[in-house]
Design a protein around this motif. Structure first.
Motif, PDB file in Angstrom:
ATOM      1  N   ALA A  31      54.220  37.116  34.505  1.00 27.32           N
ATOM      2  CA  ALA A  31      53.571  37.705  33.329  1.00 27.32           C
ATOM      3  C   ALA A  31      52.196  38.255  33.691  1.00 27.32           C
ATOM      4  O   ALA A  31      51.824  39.365  33.286  1.00 27.32           O
ATOM      5  N   ARG A  32      51.446  37.480  34.475  1.00 25.09           N
ATOM      6  CA  ARG A  32      50.120  37.946  34.896  1.00 25.09           C
ATOM      7  C   ARG A  32      50.241  39.212  35.738  1.00 25.09           C
ATOM      8  O   ARG A  32      49.456  40.159  35.576  1.00 25.09           O
ATOM      9  N   ALA A  33      51.215  39.223  36.636  1.00 28.04           N
ATOM     10  CA  ALA A  33      51.401  40.405  37.489  1.00 28.04           C
ATOM     11  C   ALA A  33      51.791  41.620  36.656  1.00 28.04           C
ATOM     12  O   ALA A  33      51.312  42.744  36.909  1.00 28.04           O
ATOM     13  N   MET A  34      52.649  41.421  35.635  1.00 28.42           N
ATOM     14  CA  MET A  34      53.077  42.541  34.796  1.00 28.42           C
ATOM     15  C   MET A  34      51.916  43.076  33.967  1.00 28.42           C
ATOM     16  O   MET A  34      51.765  44.299  33.800  1.00 28.42           O
ATOM     17  N   LEU A  35      51.080  42.177  33.447  1.00 25.58           N
ATOM     18  CA  LEU A  35      49.926  42.631  32.668  1.00 25.58           C
ATOM     19  C   LEU A  35      48.966  43.424  33.549  1.00 25.58           C
ATOM     20  O   LEU A  35      48.415  44.451  33.130  1.00 25.58           O
ATOM     21  N   THR A  36      48.759  42.935  34.777  1.00 27.48           N
ATOM     22  CA  THR A  36      47.895  43.663  35.710  1.00 27.48           C
ATOM     23  C   THR A  36      48.481  45.018  36.047  1.00 27.48           C
ATOM     24  O   THR A  36      47.771  46.032  36.125  1.00 27.48           O
ATOM     25  N   THR A  37      49.805  45.062  36.248  1.00 24.20           N
ATOM     26  CA  THR A  37      50.475  46.322  36.564  1.00 24.20           C
ATOM     27  C   THR A  37      50.325  47.321  35.416  1.00 24.20           C
ATOM     28  O   THR A  37      50.097  48.521  35.638  1.00 24.20           O
ATOM     29  N   LEU A  38      50.436  46.847  34.170  1.00 22.24           N
ATOM     30  CA  LEU A  38      50.272  47.735  33.023  1.00 22.24           C
ATOM     31  C   LEU A  38      48.846  48.285  32.953  1.00 22.24           C
ATOM     32  O   LEU A  38      48.638  49.468  32.645  1.00 22.24           O
ATOM     33  N   ASP A  39      47.871  47.422  33.237  1.00 24.67           N
ATOM     34  CA  ASP A  39      46.481  47.894  33.271  1.00 24.67           C
ATOM     35  C   ASP A  39      46.298  48.936  34.376  1.00 24.67           C
ATOM     36  O   ASP A  39      45.614  49.952  34.183  1.00 24.67           O
TER      37      ASP A  39
END
Length: 364
Positions: free
Chosen positions: A81-89
């Motif tokens: 989840a953290r990686a996906m949020l960072t990827t979206l940013d």
């Protein structure tokens, strides 16, 4: 190509707020605190968590009176989840970069030695060619930086690859490092019983190698102290046993340099030096050297940099010992997730890092 309905997150109706809940619970381990941080009610966060667990058909958190504890499934989902949020940013930043021309924010992580030459050279090129880029530089150990890269909080590393991260398949481009100290020419070895030469340097057949590594070998480590240290003024050349009663300032236990240094004594059947101060901050290390007759270990490029300003001097050691010290650190290189995953700005910085004038990429 898979049809859209085969993706589990479509069937589970995964939404952006589910990712936020996972990240918040990973930080707080408490439903109420996570709800406050996200600006929603506690029943709402409980409902979102239940939706996630039903969609995955596993228990993500164990409920306790004082909070929640992630299960092994929960830890996995929190990490992604953290990686996906960072990827979206990052995706948003990249869209803005494309829209505005080559601008944006590039985050570089680096070990110590590149800070003396490669990083400043690259920053100068960035200022000349891409003045709108914002650059953040973070220093640390290779292991620390690789963990941050894994979490998506850095874009490019100049560091040493570690076996513990091999499963992540990071791209690694070794950089062949030239020693900052001159490579002296040595005579041919002279062994006992052989004629000619007369050189005492190679008097032992057990050591036919030069004291310093050949160019493009692992990055040499040297012993150094303040310039006015008695060992430097008197031209003393140390053997390993001579180091036992000296005062040292060394990096923390567990670091590669500290572990390999201690292994030199252990392999020789010697105890460790009695007087060791542990310090990781380079400013603290140089201040301790300046005010005390202490010794430390530093990569030769860092020592050469400080020698230019009269801050430290190179402590001579026996040739055999210098050979062992020169094998402590493996070559560092450029590490990233893959050029196709980098933003245009990060790809531009990667290209500039490859142009370092004192470095040559290793050809496989």
């Amino acid at each position: 190509m898979r049809t859209i309905n085969t993706n589990w997150f479509i069937r589970a109706k995964l939404k952006h707020r589910h990712l936020l809940v996972l990240s918040a619970l990973g930080e707080t381990a408490n439903l109420n605190h996570a709800a406050e941080g996200l600006g929603i009610s506690q029943p709402a966060i409980s409902k979102l968590l239940k939706e996630l667990e039903e969609g995955l058909n596993v228990e993500l958190f164990q409920r306790h009176p004082r909070g929640v504890m992630p299960t092994v499934y929960g830890e996995t989902m929190i990490r992604y989840a953290r990686a996906m949020l960072t990827t979206l940013d990052n995706a948003f930043d990249e869209v803005n970069s494309i829209r505005q021309g080559l601008s944006g924010h590039v985050r570089i992580g680096t070990v110590l030695t590149p800070c003396t030459d490669l990083i400043p050279e690259t920053i100068n090129r960035i200022r000349e060619t891409h003045p709108d880029l914002e650059i953040t530089i973070r220093t640390g150990s290779s292991e620390e930086l690789l963990g941050i890269l894994k979490d998506g909080e850095l874009d490019i590393l100049v560091a040493r690859i570690q076996h513990a991260f091999a499963h992540l398949n990071f791209c690694y481009e070794p950089i062949q490092h030239k020693s900052a100290f001159p490579q002296p020419e040595y005579p041919e070895p002279v062994y006992p019983g052989e004629a000619g030469g007369g050189s005492p340097f190679f008097a032992q057949s057990s050591y036919p190698d030069p004291a310093y590594p050949k160019p493009y070998s692992p990055e040499p480590v040297v012993v150094c102290a303040r310039r006015e240290h008695p060992l430097i003024k008197n031209g003393v050349r140390l053997a390993l046993k001579d180091m036992l009663d000296k005062e040292w300032v060394l990096p923390p236990a567990g670091s590669v340099m500290r572990a390999e240094f201690e292994a030199l004594f252990q392999r020789s059947g010697l105890n460790l030096p009695n007087h060791i101060v542990t310090a990781e901050n380079l400013l603290m290390v140089t201040n301790l050297l300046e005010k005390n007759d202490m010794l430390t270990l530093l990569p030769d490029a860092a020592v050469a940099h400080y020698m230019k300003y009269g801050m430290v001097g190179h402590v001579a050691v026996e040739a055999r010992l210098q050979r062992d010290l020169s094998r402590i650190l493996e070559p560092y290189g450029l590490i990233h997730r893959g050029e196709e995953l980098l933003s245009p700005a990060s790809r531009a910085v990667l290209s500039l890092l490859r142009q370092g004038k004192n470095y040559t990429r290793k050809r496989s």
